[in-house]
Enzyme design. Structure first.
Site, PDB file in Angstrom:
ATOM      1  N   TYR A 143       0.810  -1.212   0.000  1.00  0.00           N
ATOM      2  CA  TYR A 143       0.000   0.000   0.000  1.00  0.00           C
ATOM      3  C   TYR A 143       0.848   1.269   0.000  1.00  0.00           C
ATOM      4  O   TYR A 143       0.372   2.343  -0.362  1.00  0.00           O
ATOM      5  CB  TYR A 143      -0.931   0.025   1.223  1.00  0.00           C
ATOM      6  CG  TYR A 143      -2.020  -1.012   1.196  1.00  0.00           C
ATOM      7  CD1 TYR A 143      -2.402  -1.640   0.016  1.00  0.00           C
ATOM      8  CD2 TYR A 143      -2.674  -1.380   2.363  1.00  0.00           C
ATOM      9  CE1 TYR A 143      -3.397  -2.603   0.007  1.00  0.00           C
ATOM     10  CE2 TYR A 143      -3.674  -2.338   2.362  1.00  0.00           C
ATOM     11  CZ  TYR A 143      -4.031  -2.948   1.176  1.00  0.00           C
ATOM     12  OH  TYR A 143      -5.026  -3.894   1.163  1.00  0.00           O
ATOM     13  N   LYS A 193       3.665 -15.421   2.176  1.00  0.00           N
ATOM     14  CA  LYS A 193       3.654 -16.149   0.905  1.00  0.00           C
ATOM     15  C   LYS A 193       5.103 -16.390   0.499  1.00  0.00           C
ATOM     16  O   LYS A 193       5.552 -16.024  -0.593  1.00  0.00           O
ATOM     17  CB  LYS A 193       2.878 -15.347  -0.155  1.00  0.00           C
ATOM     18  CG  LYS A 193       2.484 -16.157  -1.390  1.00  0.00           C
ATOM     19  CD  LYS A 193       1.539 -17.293  -1.083  1.00  0.00           C
ATOM     20  CE  LYS A 193       1.117 -17.988  -2.406  1.00  0.00           C
ATOM     21  NZ  LYS A 193       0.400 -19.251  -2.142  1.00  0.00           N
ATOM     22  N   ASP A 225      -2.954 -18.314   1.604  1.00  0.00           N
ATOM     23  CA  ASP A 225      -4.102 -19.021   1.049  1.00  0.00           C
ATOM     24  C   ASP A 225      -4.549 -20.154   1.969  1.00  0.00           C
ATOM     25  O   ASP A 225      -5.748 -20.383   2.164  1.00  0.00           O
ATOM     26  CB  ASP A 225      -3.802 -19.549  -0.363  1.00  0.00           C
ATOM     27  CG  ASP A 225      -2.411 -20.125  -0.521  1.00  0.00           C
ATOM     28  OD1 ASP A 225      -1.622 -20.081   0.450  1.00  0.00           O
ATOM     29  OD2 ASP A 225      -2.095 -20.614  -1.619  1.00  0.00           O
ATOM     30  N   ASP A 249      -5.355  -7.073   5.793  1.00  0.00           N
ATOM     31  CA  ASP A 249      -6.561  -6.379   5.344  1.00  0.00           C
ATOM     32  C   ASP A 249      -7.614  -7.379   4.875  1.00  0.00           C
ATOM     33  O   ASP A 249      -8.791  -7.305   5.243  1.00  0.00           O
ATOM     34  CB  ASP A 249      -6.181  -5.421   4.204  1.00  0.00           C
ATOM     35  CG  ASP A 249      -7.274  -4.400   3.915  1.00  0.00           C
ATOM     36  OD1 ASP A 249      -8.315  -4.404   4.596  1.00  0.00           O
ATOM     37  OD2 ASP A 249      -7.078  -3.588   2.991  1.00  0.00           O
ATOM     38  N   ASP A 253     -11.218  -9.030   7.183  1.00  0.00           N
ATOM     39  CA  ASP A 253     -12.599  -8.924   6.701  1.00  0.00           C
ATOM     40  C   ASP A 253     -13.236 -10.307   6.575  1.00  0.00           C
ATOM     41  O   ASP A 253     -14.427 -10.476   6.853  1.00  0.00           O
ATOM     42  CB  ASP A 253     -12.641  -8.200   5.351  1.00  0.00           C
ATOM     43  CG  ASP A 253     -12.565  -6.685   5.509  1.00  0.00           C
ATOM     44  OD1 ASP A 253     -12.406  -6.227   6.656  1.00  0.00           O
ATOM     45  OD2 ASP A 253     -12.643  -5.965   4.502  1.00  0.00           O
TER      46      ASP A 253
END
Length: 365
Positions: A143, A193, A225, A249, A253
């Site tokens: 970001y 990852k 994942d 992030d 959620d």
């Protein structure tokens, strides 16, 4: 006895932000009657700041925030500002504030409440007893990394972003995660990852090194994942999930829905000084101004504010118990509706929680 004095900056923001902030103010007013003096100031952020000042946050607002003990935020954003350039979008106000306050750690508790087990999209036997915290790195990663942008090429437009992490940035967020774990069930799951990303290879290596200072805490690693799958399959296995900005992030959620509604989840963004506290849900422009929003997220965020920024843990616990007690009695906002529940407006839900809090604090005093 002299009252303790704290200063809190309120940033209602956009959409449902002002409505839910009004309910948080009721809680602050009640707490102020029980030995704690709170001075509040209010300012603009996001779309509301754009409309008045032309920018999503002003330097004056940032200076105010730095002078306060904590900041409580409602929500930012809305479709009316979607066409603005990237640097002027409402969300940039929030990102700028986080960066200015050096809030590198975002804590998102995920805890199921027994009165709401039946509205979770997962079976109650899977979600009953879920209680973990996602510790998300907040001021670095993709970001914020550079270079970034959109440019024309002979093959058409190209969009690009850069994932960047320095060792010291990973170390400081890892220390937060391990320190929290020592006060809980002493288990950290670091999510990356590392099989395909160099930034994740450094992440895993650095977390392993920091773990040497916390050998009484169990550490395991998951690819993002697999972690996303495990959160649905067996969420009770987690205590502290430590991860980078973008993965945190997304996973937070996903985890929010385990509780039955994203409207229930609070969050805390902390660094060395002023903390920022906000509900996980967005500005919900489709219901703004209709007195339908769930105020539990911001009220529970206020509880985190008392816990992490003001160190008033008994107040934090009292607020959490007030929310739980009201839900136990069958009161709900529309997003939590189920058969036999008593549906309340935003303001009515806030009143019920506030009245319950008064009872709890009165019995303790």
């Amino acid at each position: 006895m002299k009252k303790r004095l704290y200063r809190i900056l309120l940033l209602p923001g956009d959409g449902i932000g002002p409505e839910i902030m009004a309910e948080a103010i009721k809680i602050i007013d009640t707490v102020s009657q029980f030995g704690i003096k709170i001075e509040i100031d209010t300012d603009l952020i996001g779309g509301s700041a754009i409309e008045k000042y032309g920018v999503p946050i002003t330097e004056t607002t940032i200076k105010k925030a730095k002078r306060c003990d904590a900041v409580l935020l409602g929500a930012v954003g809305g479709p009316e500002w979607d066409s603005l350039s990237h640097n002027l979008k409402p969300e940039q106000g929030l990102l700028t504030l986080r960066k200015s306050l050096k809030l590198f750690a975002n804590l998102r508790p995920v805890k199921t409440l027994k009165p709401l087990l039946d509205i979770s999209p997962l079976k109650s036997e899977i979600v009953n007893g879920v209680d973990f915290i996602i510790v998300r790195e907040l001021t670095s990663g993709i970001y914020f990394g550079k270079p970034r942008g959109i440019k024309s090429t002979p093959r058409g437009e190209k969009g690009y972003n850069t994932e960047v992490y320095y060792q010291h940035e990973i170390e400081r967020i890892a220390h937060i995660a391990f320190s929290l774990a020592k006060k809980r069930r002493k288990r950290v799951t670091s999510v990356d990852k590392a099989n395909v990303l160099e930034s994740s290879i450094l992440w895993r290596k650095t977390v392993d090194n920091v773990h040497k200072e916390y050998l009484d805490v169990e550490l395991n690693h998951l690819y993002v994942d697999n972690c996303a799958m495990q959160i649905i399959k067996n969420p009770r296995q987690f205590d502290i999930i430590l991860t980078n900005n973008i993965f945190g992030d997304i996973l937070s959620d996903e985890s929010a829905m385990i509780t039955g509604s994203i409207g229930m989840l609070p969050s805390a963004s902390i660094g060395k000084n002023t903390g920022l506290f906000e509900p996980v849900h967005g500005s919900a422009p489709d219901i703004a101004g209709q007195n339908l929003a769930n105020p539990c997220g911001i009220i529970l965020s206020l509880a985190l504010l008392f816990k992490y920024s003001l160190n008033e843990t008994h107040i934090a616990k009292a607020i959490e118990n007030a929310v739980s007690n009201v839900l136990e009695k069958g009161y709900r906002t529309k997003d939590l509706a189920e058969k036999g529940s008593k549906i309340l407006s935003t303001s009515a839900m806030g009143d019920y929680i506030n009245n319950e809090l008064k009872k709890i604090l009165t019995n303790r005093s």
